[in-house]
Design an enzyme around this catalytic site. Structure first.
Site, PDB file in Angstrom:
ATOM      1  N   ARG A 248      -2.902   5.432  11.425  1.00 38.03           N
ATOM      2  CA  ARG A 248      -0.939   5.064  11.210  1.00 38.03           C
ATOM      3  C   ARG A 248      -0.492   6.206  11.333  1.00 38.03           C
ATOM      4  NH1 ARG A 248       1.790   0.819  11.894  1.00 38.03           N
ATOM      5  NH2 ARG A 248       0.448  -1.348  12.715  1.00 38.03           N
TER       6      ARG A 248
ATOM      7  N   GLU B 144       8.465  -4.138   7.333  1.00 36.31           N
ATOM      8  CA  GLU B 144       7.983  -2.324   6.693  1.00 36.31           C
ATOM      9  C   GLU B 144       8.759  -0.918   7.457  1.00 36.31           C
ATOM     10  OE1 GLU B 144       3.087  -1.709   6.560  1.00 36.31           O
ATOM     11  OE2 GLU B 144       3.788  -3.458   8.284  1.00 36.31           O
TER      12      GLU B 144
ATOM     13  N   GLU C  20      -3.822  -6.718   0.114  1.00 33.67           N
ATOM     14  CA  GLU C  20      -4.471  -7.509   0.115  1.00 33.67           C
ATOM     15  C   GLU C  20      -6.324  -6.832   0.332  1.00 33.67           C
ATOM     16  OE1 GLU C  20      -4.900  -5.372   5.469  1.00 33.67           O
ATOM     17  OE2 GLU C  20      -3.472  -4.734   3.809  1.00 33.67           O
TER      18      GLU C  20
END
Length: 622
Positions: A172, A554, A94
């Site tokens: 997160r 995920e 990414e």
């Protein structure tokens, strides 16, 4: 090390004063290498005098385009990034692909000739970073019945030497630490720790599995202290539909209880647990364990502007359709799902549709193929484009109701009707900000799942074997069940590797010593559960995603932790038999060495552990 953020709900200090029990504990989860089959690679080619084309192994082609244009001091419209497909990514491509793509582009631009670079495996492992290791220190308060009423937790993330995406990972993890459990009074504090290791980066789960790992320890701590069944403690503390999280999001149509009950039933959990107890009584050096683990994963990018997608659909005179969207095919079946969405929206066979590649000159400003939302975002953009085309073709279809698709398209071409359309989608209702927009959604929705795993350990060697795994996932109305079940199985195995097998070895100077498959053990064919059952929850459509589906990439990964907790359960049986406490430390990953030493006996007592400060360790646990 600097304090990053604090999240708070309720009055934690007052709640602790009224608790019947208070317990403080810690847990740690290590790093994990992405170990994609294809390492980082890029090739750049010049086009004309000041144009450049780059083929990059990246999950974020638009990001590569932007950075190359900045480095070369040329406008973005003179840089085209193309991606046919990737040989795996898992988040590792990414942002870290920049270290290969940008130097290649610069050399190509200056030398005016093609330049290619592909990292060897050892180079890739040393340079590109891993999943963030985490240390959690928590304090929980609970009632005599096992209801958790207060929690204070500190989250320490090893970011490596630079920032990369570490803020988002920590955020997160802090959002997901409570997993599926309602805690009325919460205070979460997070720190990013700068260390001498390579900069850590995104990895499938993006901090959530590490956070939920802490929550599952808390539940089992409560059950152990009260002498109750942890399954009952889980049920007592589960969120219900309508509850509010510590980031002020209301939970809509939560399916965790349904998944939990179905998984208990399908796995024959209680019957298996009884048989395990009988097995352990008759076997001294081999012990079995069982565990059930739920998961609640928030779907959506934490950053508002990233929740958007575009596409381009071209219909040719022969009726064939060329589709371009903002997602990259990494082996997750994204292109297959997008073809299905377009075929359904246009009412044609999937064979009529083709996806060539991702290219920044077809779909501009695309967000990364990450966060499990690529099907949701790009699927809705495709439907938007198809609706435009259907509107244009409506009069022709009404005039020629018995004609074929090819005849309609041929007629539209001769009537000078545009057969090309762009589509766009942005997720509505998002944009949470604790100060400026506290009532907006932080996550579009949540994907739930539950898994049960049975393991057998060898108390003398520390080896283990996964005997069975049963998983129930809520994926709404699945677009492609075959792909989704494959994603669940793969995510489980990757999570299983994170929590039980994959141990990265670093020197005290931050140098990675485990640089390849000979020194770094990933899950293989022999680690797949002997009995592996996966089922999808029925009758639970999701109104907030394309065709009532749910994201799958995920969310199932944390269910792999069921193997870790089953191993810990088996070790507890061994320790109880020897009159030892069941309150012991087992840092993840639960490798053979750690399992062996946790099964304390006369043999492990023969090993003298040197005092801290009297030696220089040859490796450091992150």
């Amino acid at each position: 090390m600097s304090e990053y953020t604090v999240k708070q709900k309720g009055d934690v200090d007052q709640a602790f004063k009224n608790c019947a029990h208070i317990y403080e504990g810690t847990c740690r989860v290590g790093a994990q290498e992405h170990f994609y089959l294809e390492t980082h690679a890029a090739i750049a080619v010049t086009r004309d005098t000041d144009e450049i084309e780059i083929f990059s192994s990246t999950q974020h082609p638009s990001g590569i385009q932007k950075l190359i244009s900045q480095v070369l001091s040329v406008p973005a419209h003179r840089v085209v990034c193309r991606v046919k497909r990737l040989g795996g990514g898992f988040g590792g491509k990414e942002s870290r692909c920049v270290s290969v793509a940008v130097p290649v582009a610069l050399a190509c631009y200056r030398l005016r000739r093609p330049v290619r670079c592909m990292l060897d495996r050892d180079e890739d492992m040393m340079i590109t970073g891993t999943r963030h290791p985490f240390l959690f220190k928590y304090k929980i308060g609970f009632t005599n019945e096992g209801l958790i009423t207060a929690c204070y937790i500190e989250c320490y993330a090893n970011a490596g030497w630079s920032m990369d995406v570490s803020f988002g990972v920590l955020e997160r993890a802090m959002d997901h630490f409570e997993n599926c459990y309602r805690i009325p009074n919460i205070k979460v504090v997070g720190w990013l720790c700068k260390t001498n290791t390579p900069s850590n980066t995104a990895f499938r789960g993006f901090g959530a599995p590490q956070g939920m790992f802490a929550g599952e320890h808390m539940i089992r701590d409560v059950a152990r202290i009260l002498g109750k069944d942890y399954v009952d403690i889980m049920k007592l503390n589960f969120y219900e539909t309508g509850d509010i999280t510590h980031y002020n999001q209301k939970l809509d149509t939560l399916q965790i209880n349904r998944c939990f009950d179905e998984c208990l039933e399908q796995s024959n959990f209680y019957e298996k647990r009884k048989k395990i107890q009988e097995f352990n009584k008759s076997n001294r050096w081999r012990k079995r364990g069982i565990s059930i683990v739920p998961t609640k994963y928030g779907i959506g990018f934490d950053i508002l502007y990233m929740n958007q997608a575009g596409c381009l659909i071209n219909i040719y005179a022969d009726g064939s359709v060329l589709l371009a969207h903002g997602g990259v095919e990494i082996g997750q079946g994204l292109h297959t799902k997008m073809i299905q969405c377009a075929a359904k929206a246009l009412g044609i066979p999937a064979d009529f549709i083709h996806i060539s590649e991702f290219a920044t000159d077809k779909v501009p400003n695309a967000t990364p193929t990450a966060a499990s939302v690529s099907s949701d975002l790009n699927g809705m953009a495709i439907i938007d484009a198809c609706d435009k085309l259907n509107t244009r073709l409506k009069t022709i279809k009404e005039a020629l109701p018995t004609a074929t698709w090819k005849e309609w398209i041929n007629k539209a071409y001769f009537d000078r009707i545009s057969l090309s359309a762009t589509g766009f989608y942005r997720t509505p209702g998002m944009g949470y900000d604790s100060v400026h927009n506290p009532n907006a959604r932080k996550y579009n929705y949540f994907t739930n799942g539950v898994g049960v795993t049975v393991v057998e350990i060898d108390c003398l060697t520390g080896d283990h074997q996964v005997l069975s795994t049963d998983i129930v996932m809520d994926l709404g109305s699945s677009i492609n069940p075959a792909i989704d079940i494959g994603q669940i199985e793969g995510a489980y195995m990757q999570g299983y590797g994170l929590f039980t097998l994959e141990e990265l070895i670093y020197s005290p100077q931050g140098i990675l010593l485990s640089r390849g498959p000979s020194t770094y053990k990933i899950a293989g064919f022999g680690n797949i559960p002997a009995e592996f059952n996966v089922s999808l929850l029925t009758g639970a459509p999701n109104p907030r995603a394309v065709y009532s589906s749910k994201a799958v990439g995920e969310p199932p990964l944390f269910i792999g932790a069921a193997a870790y907790f089953a191993i810990k359960n088996a070790i507890s049986h061994a320790r109880t038999e020897r009159g030892l406490s069941t309150d012991f430390t087992l840092n993840a990953p639960a490798t053979a060495a750690k399992i062996r030493m946790a099964c304390e006996d006369n043999f492990t007592k023969l090993i003298d552990e040197p005092l801290p400060g009297t030696y220089t360790p040859w490796n450091v646990e992150l």
